[in-house]
Structures are given as structure tokens and as C-alpha cells.
Design an enzyme around this catalytic site. Structure first.
Site, PDB file in Angstrom:
ATOM      1  N   LYS A 176      15.006 -20.223   3.276  1.00  0.00           N
ATOM      2  CA  LYS A 176      14.157 -20.715   2.190  1.00  0.00           C
ATOM      3  C   LYS A 176      13.032 -21.630   2.706  1.00  0.00           C
ATOM      4  O   LYS A 176      13.076 -22.073   3.860  1.00  0.00           O
ATOM      5  CB  LYS A 176      15.048 -21.423   1.159  1.00  0.00           C
ATOM      6  CG  LYS A 176      16.102 -20.476   0.539  1.00  0.00           C
ATOM      7  CD  LYS A 176      16.912 -21.154  -0.553  1.00  0.00           C
ATOM      8  CE  LYS A 176      17.928 -20.195  -1.152  1.00  0.00           C
ATOM      9  NZ  LYS A 176      18.701 -20.811  -2.274  1.00  0.00           N
ATOM     10  N   TYR A 207      15.362 -14.516  -9.466  1.00  0.00           N
ATOM     11  CA  TYR A 207      16.356 -15.445 -10.021  1.00  0.00           C
ATOM     12  C   TYR A 207      16.465 -15.321 -11.543  1.00  0.00           C
ATOM     13  O   TYR A 207      16.868 -16.277 -12.219  1.00  0.00           O
ATOM     14  CB  TYR A 207      16.019 -16.879  -9.618  1.00  0.00           C
ATOM     15  CG  TYR A 207      16.346 -17.176  -8.161  1.00  0.00           C
ATOM     16  CD1 TYR A 207      17.673 -17.253  -7.733  1.00  0.00           C
ATOM     17  CD2 TYR A 207      15.355 -17.371  -7.215  1.00  0.00           C
ATOM     18  CE1 TYR A 207      17.989 -17.515  -6.399  1.00  0.00           C
ATOM     19  CE2 TYR A 207      15.660 -17.639  -5.879  1.00  0.00           C
ATOM     20  CZ  TYR A 207      16.984 -17.705  -5.485  1.00  0.00           C
ATOM     21  OH  TYR A 207      17.308 -17.964  -4.174  1.00  0.00           O
ATOM     22  N   ASN A 233      18.557 -25.675  -0.420  1.00  0.00           N
ATOM     23  CA  ASN A 233      19.789 -25.419   0.336  1.00  0.00           C
ATOM     24  C   ASN A 233      19.634 -24.397   1.453  1.00  0.00           C
ATOM     25  O   ASN A 233      20.586 -23.733   1.840  1.00  0.00           O
ATOM     26  CB  ASN A 233      20.933 -25.075  -0.622  1.00  0.00           C
ATOM     27  CG  ASN A 233      20.654 -23.847  -1.467  1.00  0.00           C
ATOM     28  OD1 ASN A 233      19.646 -23.175  -1.261  1.00  0.00           O
ATOM     29  ND2 ASN A 233      21.538 -23.548  -2.395  1.00  0.00           N
ATOM     30  N   HIS A 286      19.733 -18.239   1.433  1.00  0.00           N
ATOM     31  CA  HIS A 286      20.307 -17.413   0.360  1.00  0.00           C
ATOM     32  C   HIS A 286      21.209 -16.362   0.974  1.00  0.00           C
ATOM     33  O   HIS A 286      20.920 -15.842   2.050  1.00  0.00           O
ATOM     34  CB  HIS A 286      19.176 -16.706  -0.410  1.00  0.00           C
ATOM     35  CG  HIS A 286      19.653 -15.527  -1.220  1.00  0.00           C
ATOM     36  ND1 HIS A 286      20.264 -15.668  -2.444  1.00  0.00           N
ATOM     37  CD2 HIS A 286      19.647 -14.195  -0.962  1.00  0.00           C
ATOM     38  CE1 HIS A 286      20.600 -14.460  -2.908  1.00  0.00           C
ATOM     39  NE2 HIS A 286      20.228 -13.553  -2.022  1.00  0.00           N
ATOM     40  N   GLU A 304      18.222  -6.614  -3.728  1.00  0.00           N
ATOM     41  CA  GLU A 304      17.422  -7.646  -3.066  1.00  0.00           C
ATOM     42  C   GLU A 304      16.743  -7.102  -1.802  1.00  0.00           C
ATOM     43  O   GLU A 304      15.602  -7.465  -1.492  1.00  0.00           O
ATOM     44  CB  GLU A 304      18.310  -8.841  -2.737  1.00  0.00           C
ATOM     45  CG  GLU A 304      18.782  -9.577  -3.999  1.00  0.00           C
ATOM     46  CD  GLU A 304      19.931 -10.544  -3.774  1.00  0.00           C
ATOM     47  OE1 GLU A 304      20.419 -11.113  -4.759  1.00  0.00           O
ATOM     48  OE2 GLU A 304      20.343 -10.730  -2.605  1.00  0.00           O
TER      49      GLU A 304
HETATM   50  P1  ATP Z   1      21.773 -18.198  -3.485  1.00  0.00           P
HETATM   51  O1  ATP Z   1      21.753 -17.160  -4.578  1.00  0.00           O
HETATM   52  O2  ATP Z   1      20.411 -18.821  -3.241  1.00  0.00           O
HETATM   53  O3  ATP Z   1      22.413 -17.688  -2.235  1.00  0.00           O
HETATM   54  P2  ATP Z   1      24.128 -19.328  -4.582  1.00  0.00           P
HETATM   55  O4  ATP Z   1      24.545 -17.914  -4.757  1.00  0.00           O
HETATM   56  O5  ATP Z   1      25.007 -20.210  -3.762  1.00  0.00           O
HETATM   57  O6  ATP Z   1      22.685 -19.413  -3.954  1.00  0.00           O
HETATM   58  P3  ATP Z   1      23.401 -19.342  -7.348  1.00  0.00           P
HETATM   59  O7  ATP Z   1      24.343 -19.749  -8.405  1.00  0.00           O
HETATM   60  O8  ATP Z   1      23.098 -17.906  -7.167  1.00  0.00           O
HETATM   61  O9  ATP Z   1      23.908 -20.007  -5.990  1.00  0.00           O
HETATM   62  O10 ATP Z   1      22.038 -20.158  -7.599  1.00  0.00           O
HETATM   63  C1  ATP Z   1      20.815 -19.734  -7.005  1.00  0.00           C
HETATM   64  C2  ATP Z   1      20.075 -20.943  -6.529  1.00  0.00           C
HETATM   65  O11 ATP Z   1      19.721 -21.732  -7.656  1.00  0.00           O
HETATM   66  C3  ATP Z   1      20.887 -21.873  -5.632  1.00  0.00           C
HETATM   67  O12 ATP Z   1      20.828 -21.548  -4.282  1.00  0.00           O
HETATM   68  C4  ATP Z   1      20.211 -23.194  -5.881  1.00  0.00           C
HETATM   69  O13 ATP Z   1      19.046 -23.324  -5.074  1.00  0.00           O
HETATM   70  C5  ATP Z   1      19.790 -23.107  -7.327  1.00  0.00           C
HETATM   71  N1  ATP Z   1      20.768 -23.744  -8.194  1.00  0.00           N
HETATM   72  C6  ATP Z   1      21.916 -23.214  -8.679  1.00  0.00           C
HETATM   73  N2  ATP Z   1      22.582 -24.073  -9.451  1.00  0.00           N
HETATM   74  C7  ATP Z   1      21.836 -25.203  -9.478  1.00  0.00           C
HETATM   75  C8  ATP Z   1      21.951 -26.466 -10.115  1.00  0.00           C
HETATM   76  N3  ATP Z   1      22.994 -26.758 -10.899  1.00  0.00           N
HETATM   77  N4  ATP Z   1      20.984 -27.378  -9.903  1.00  0.00           N
HETATM   78  C9  ATP Z   1      19.915 -27.107  -9.117  1.00  0.00           C
HETATM   79  N5  ATP Z   1      19.734 -25.923  -8.494  1.00  0.00           N
HETATM   80  C10 ATP Z   1      20.671 -24.977  -8.665  1.00  0.00           C
HETATM   81 MG    MG Z   2      23.354 -16.465  -5.719  1.00  0.00          MG
END
Ligand code: ATP
Ligand code: MG
Length: 139
Positions: free
Chosen positions: A11, A51, A114, A117, A128
């Protein structure tokens, strides 16, 4: 799409902080083969669509702003059990909760920023991957 592949993005925070090398080293050491890789930047529309599942969540706007603010590294990775193993390698979404030694524990700074992804299913990995790569860009 084969079921032993996953899709990842390093990211914008990872690129801004010069962490690409360190993250790729972790990915290589964990036994993933790089099938495709590019430096690219998501448009507002790209990030909103990528997203879309979170479009009603309070963090959506911040997430889209973050994901579009600079370039990312998009990559396709191959390994037996790729989806599950890569999710284990990156760790929990919130770096505070991520296990020791995981990529997010080592490189992420917050729930939004974070670092990386990882696809959460074979079906989403295929979607994706197609979002970012054509067949001739996968090796
Ligand atoms: P990714 O899809 O990026 O690998 P993930 O699968 O661990 O992450 P998801 O639930 O898919 O988590 O959420 C996608 C992204 O949205 C997260 O990586 C994070 O950057 C953001 N995100 C998710 N939940 C929160 C939250 N409660 N507050 C802030 N940002 C969030
Ligand atoms: Mg995810």
C-alpha cells in the site's frame, strides 16, 4: 485462475516509507513465487470499486483517500495454500493485534495504514488479479 495463487498490494504507506524491499524479502522467505508485479496507482474510481464491500462503513472515505494518495505495488503470488498462508504471513488487519513476525506487525502503522493487502478467498483473488493484470503480464 488457479487456486494456489493470491493477490497482494503493497500500500502507499509501504512505498512512502521505503519498505518494499523488506516486505518482498518476507514474501520470498515464506516461499511465495512472484507471478506478476507492477508499480501502479489506483484512481478514486478504482479504490471505490476495489473496496466496494466497505462503502457504507465510516472509514470508507479515509480508506479510499489513503489508497489513492500514491503508488502501490500490485503483485500475484503463487504457493500451495496461497490465500490462507499469505493471510497468516501478513497478520491481523490492525497491526496492534497482528502476531509477532508478521508483515503488519513489522511494517504497519495503523488499522488503515497497514502496509499490505491480501485476498481473502480464491474468488476474490481472481477478481482482484483481473482488476490489475492481463494474462500476458502473469508468468
Ligand atoms: P485487506 O483487504 O486490505 O487485505 P483486511 O482483509 O485485513 O485488509 P478488510 O476488512 O478487508 O481487512 O478491510 C480492508 C481495509 O479497510 C483494511 O486493510 C483497512 O485498511 C481498512 N479498514 C478495515 N476496517 C477498518 C476500521 N475499522 N477502521 C479503519 N480502517 C479499516
Ligand atoms: Mg480484505
Amino acid at each position: 485462475m488457479r487456486t494456489n495463487r493470491t493477490f497482494t498490494m503493497l500500500k502507499p504507506d509501504a512505498l512512502e516509507k521505503g519498505m518494499i524491499g523488506g516486505i518482498l524479502e518476507k514474501i520470498n522467505s515464506a516461499g511465495f513465487r512472484i507471478v506478476g508485479m507492477k508499480l501502479t496507482q489506483m484512481s478514486q474510481k478504482d479504490a471505490e470499486s476495489f473496496y466496494a464491500v466497505h462503502s457504507n462503513r465510516p472509514f470508507f472515505e479515509g480508506l479510499v483517500a489513503f489508497m489513492t494518495r500514491g503508488p502501490i505495488v500490485a503483485a500475484v503470488l503463487e504457493k500451495e495454500n496461497a490465500i490462507e498462508d499469505f493471510r497468516a504471513l501478513i497478520g491481523a488487519t490492525n497491526p496492534v493485534e497482528a502476531a509477532e513476525g508478521t508483515i503488519r506487525k513489522l511494517f504497519a502503522s495503523s488499522m488503515t495504514e497497514n502496509a499490505v493487502h491480501g485476498s481473502d478467498s480464491d474468488a476474490n483473488a481472481a477478481i482482484e488479479t483481473a482488476f490489475h493484470f492481463s494474462e500476458r503480464e502473469l508468468f
